[in-house]
Enzyme design. Structure first.
Site, PDB file in Angstrom:
ATOM      1  N   LYS A 126       0.838  -1.213   0.000  1.00 42.10           N
ATOM      2  CA  LYS A 126       0.000   0.000   0.000  1.00 42.10           C
ATOM      3  C   LYS A 126       0.866   1.255   0.000  1.00 42.10           C
ATOM      4  O   LYS A 126       0.638   2.201   0.752  1.00 42.10           O
ATOM      5  CB  LYS A 126      -0.986  -0.008   1.166  1.00 42.10           C
ATOM      6  CG  LYS A 126      -1.893  -1.225   1.135  1.00 42.10           C
ATOM      7  CD  LYS A 126      -3.020  -1.150   2.114  1.00 42.10           C
ATOM      8  CE  LYS A 126      -3.877  -2.402   2.087  1.00 42.10           C
ATOM      9  NZ  LYS A 126      -3.205  -3.636   2.545  1.00 42.10           N
TER      10      LYS A 126
HETATM   11  O1  LIG Z   1      -9.113  -3.449   1.556  1.00 37.78           O
HETATM   12  C1  LIG Z   1      -8.223  -4.206   1.951  1.00 37.78           C
HETATM   13  C2  LIG Z   1      -6.940  -4.155   1.451  1.00 37.78           C
HETATM   14  C3  LIG Z   1      -6.018  -5.076   1.872  1.00 37.78           C
HETATM   15  N1  LIG Z   1      -6.325  -5.996   2.801  1.00 37.78           N
HETATM   16  C4  LIG Z   1      -5.273  -6.966   3.192  1.00 37.78           C
HETATM   17  O2  LIG Z   1      -5.708  -8.269   2.792  1.00 37.78           O
HETATM   18  C5  LIG Z   1      -5.369  -9.229   3.799  1.00 37.78           C
HETATM   19  C6  LIG Z   1      -6.633  -9.808   4.406  1.00 37.78           C
HETATM   20  O3  LIG Z   1      -6.323 -10.765   5.348  1.00 37.78           O
HETATM   21  P1  LIG Z   1      -7.416 -11.804   5.936  1.00 37.78           P
HETATM   22  O4  LIG Z   1      -6.667 -12.495   7.026  1.00 37.78           O
HETATM   23  O5  LIG Z   1      -7.825 -12.716   4.829  1.00 37.78           O
HETATM   24  O6  LIG Z   1      -8.534 -10.996   6.450  1.00 37.78           O
HETATM   25  C7  LIG Z   1      -4.486  -8.483   4.787  1.00 37.78           C
HETATM   26  O7  LIG Z   1      -3.158  -8.589   4.333  1.00 37.78           O
HETATM   27  C8  LIG Z   1      -4.939  -7.046   4.667  1.00 37.78           C
HETATM   28  O8  LIG Z   1      -3.918  -6.137   4.996  1.00 37.78           O
HETATM   29  C9  LIG Z   1      -7.592  -6.037   3.304  1.00 37.78           C
HETATM   30  O9  LIG Z   1      -7.917  -6.899   4.137  1.00 37.78           O
HETATM   31  N2  LIG Z   1      -8.515  -5.144   2.859  1.00 37.78           N
END
Ligand SMILES: O=c1ccn([C@@H]2O[C@H](COP(=O)(O)O)[C@@H](O)[C@H]2O)c(=O)[nH]1
Length: 311
Positions: free
Chosen positions: A106
């Site tokens: 990001k």
């Molecule tokens: O809008 C967003 C952008 C990035 N993320 C990222 O995705 C994963 C989600 O992890 P889970 O454990 O599957 O919930 C994580 O790396 C976030 O930083 C997001 O969730 N939402």
């Protein structure tokens, strides 16, 4: 274009999902931690070595059925330079195994600094005339809120080295609407950012109709996924929020086009911690449990999609 390679991986595996490698030490099985702490002490090095074994074992187990990984940089930076080394090794190893790697960083800054970020994550660093790969991901998540000055340096690297970016458009978190749902004239902020992705992508079009500028749109917002899919026909979506954050397969199906393409759905904790959720799963089998979860997630998602095909 980079997303052509991602699309080909998705078609080959018939799997439009990506495994997020966000390895908090708590997720790593005790037997790995004990081994590494014995050798390196309870140090950042010990933690980073444990995480490396965790990641490598998962990649070995899933690379034939999963098109991509998404390591989130924060979980590596947390362990200092040793952690960052593990991020590098994870990226390189997954690529060797044929997986597409999108680093979730990001990143964003003003032009000159953004050039440095773009070089670090997607390009080659000039070391006295020698060009060296610093991290070497295929794609990077970025924040577009500094406008074109922050995106153009990335596009230069995308063109030069066949890379892609995913711009935050409508994020999966609960408070994303505080800013992203506000109106600018008759358009929301997220839709405005989405339109900018289409514009930025014009110069980096791939052969399957998607540009090298993708968008992050959360699985937790199915209506917005449908709206954005319609409005952004050339923008490939990274869809986080499936599983642990409550997003489901029916909702994420709205992110896809008529060929079952156009999006990839992320699960991080759901896969990494699958062994903790399964009944009677020995922690030594954590990667096998991850594989079972990858298969379950894939079947769940594709049950709502047309057959994934390039034609
Ligand atoms: O809008 C967003 C952008 C990035 N993320 C990222 O995705 C994963 C989600 O992890 P889970 O454990 O599957 O919930 C994580 O790396 C976030 O930083 C997001 O969730 N939402």
């Amino acid at each position: 274009m980079a997303f052509d390679r991602l699309i080909e991986n998705i078609v080959k595996t018939q799997n439009p999902s990506v495994v997020g490698l966000d390895p908090k030490l708590d997720y790593v099985p005790e037997y790995i931690k004990e081994k590494k702490f014995k050798k390196y002490g309870k140090t950042l090095k010990g933690a980073a070595k444990a995480i490396w074994e965790f990641n490598k074992t998962i990649i070995d187990e899933i690379h034939d059925i999963c098109p991509a990984i998404k390591p989130q940089a924060a979980y590596y930076e947390m362990y200092g330079y040793e952690g960052v080394k593990t991020l590098y090794k994870t990226i390189q190893y997954a690529k060797e195994k044929g997986m597409f790697v999108m680093t979730d960083g990001k990143r964003n800054d003003i032009g000159a600094t953004m050039e440095a970020y773009a070089t670090a994550h997607l390009g080659l660093t000039d070391v006295g005339g020698e060009l060296v790969e610093a991290f070497g991901a295929d794609a990077l998540t970025v924040n577009g809120y500094l406008g074109s000055d922050g995106i153009n340096p990335l596009l230069d690297q995308c063109r030069k080295y066949d890379k892609g970016i995913f711009v935050l458009v409508k994020t999966s978190n609960k408070s994303s609407g505080e800013l992203q749902d506000l109106m600018i004239g008759n358009k929301t902020v997220y839709a405005t950012m989405g339109s900018m992705c289409e514009l930025w992508g014009k110069d980096v079009m791939g052969k399957y109709g998607y540009s090298g500028v993708g968008a992050v749109v959360g699985a937790t917002y199915p209506e917005q996924l449908a709206e954005m899919r319609k409005a952004l026909p050339h923008t490939f979506f990274l869809v986080p929020g499936y599983g642990a954050q409550g997003g489901g397969a029916e909702g994420v199906s709205k992110a896809f086009d008529d060929h079952g393409l156009g999006a990839i759905v992320n699960s991080s904790r759901g896969v990494m911690c699958a062994y903790k959720k399964e009944d009677n799963c020995d922690e030594h089998d954590f990667a096998k449990a991850a594989r079972r979860e990858v298969i379950r997630m894939k079947e769940d998602i594709i049950s709502y999609l047309p057959k994934i095909t390039l034609e």
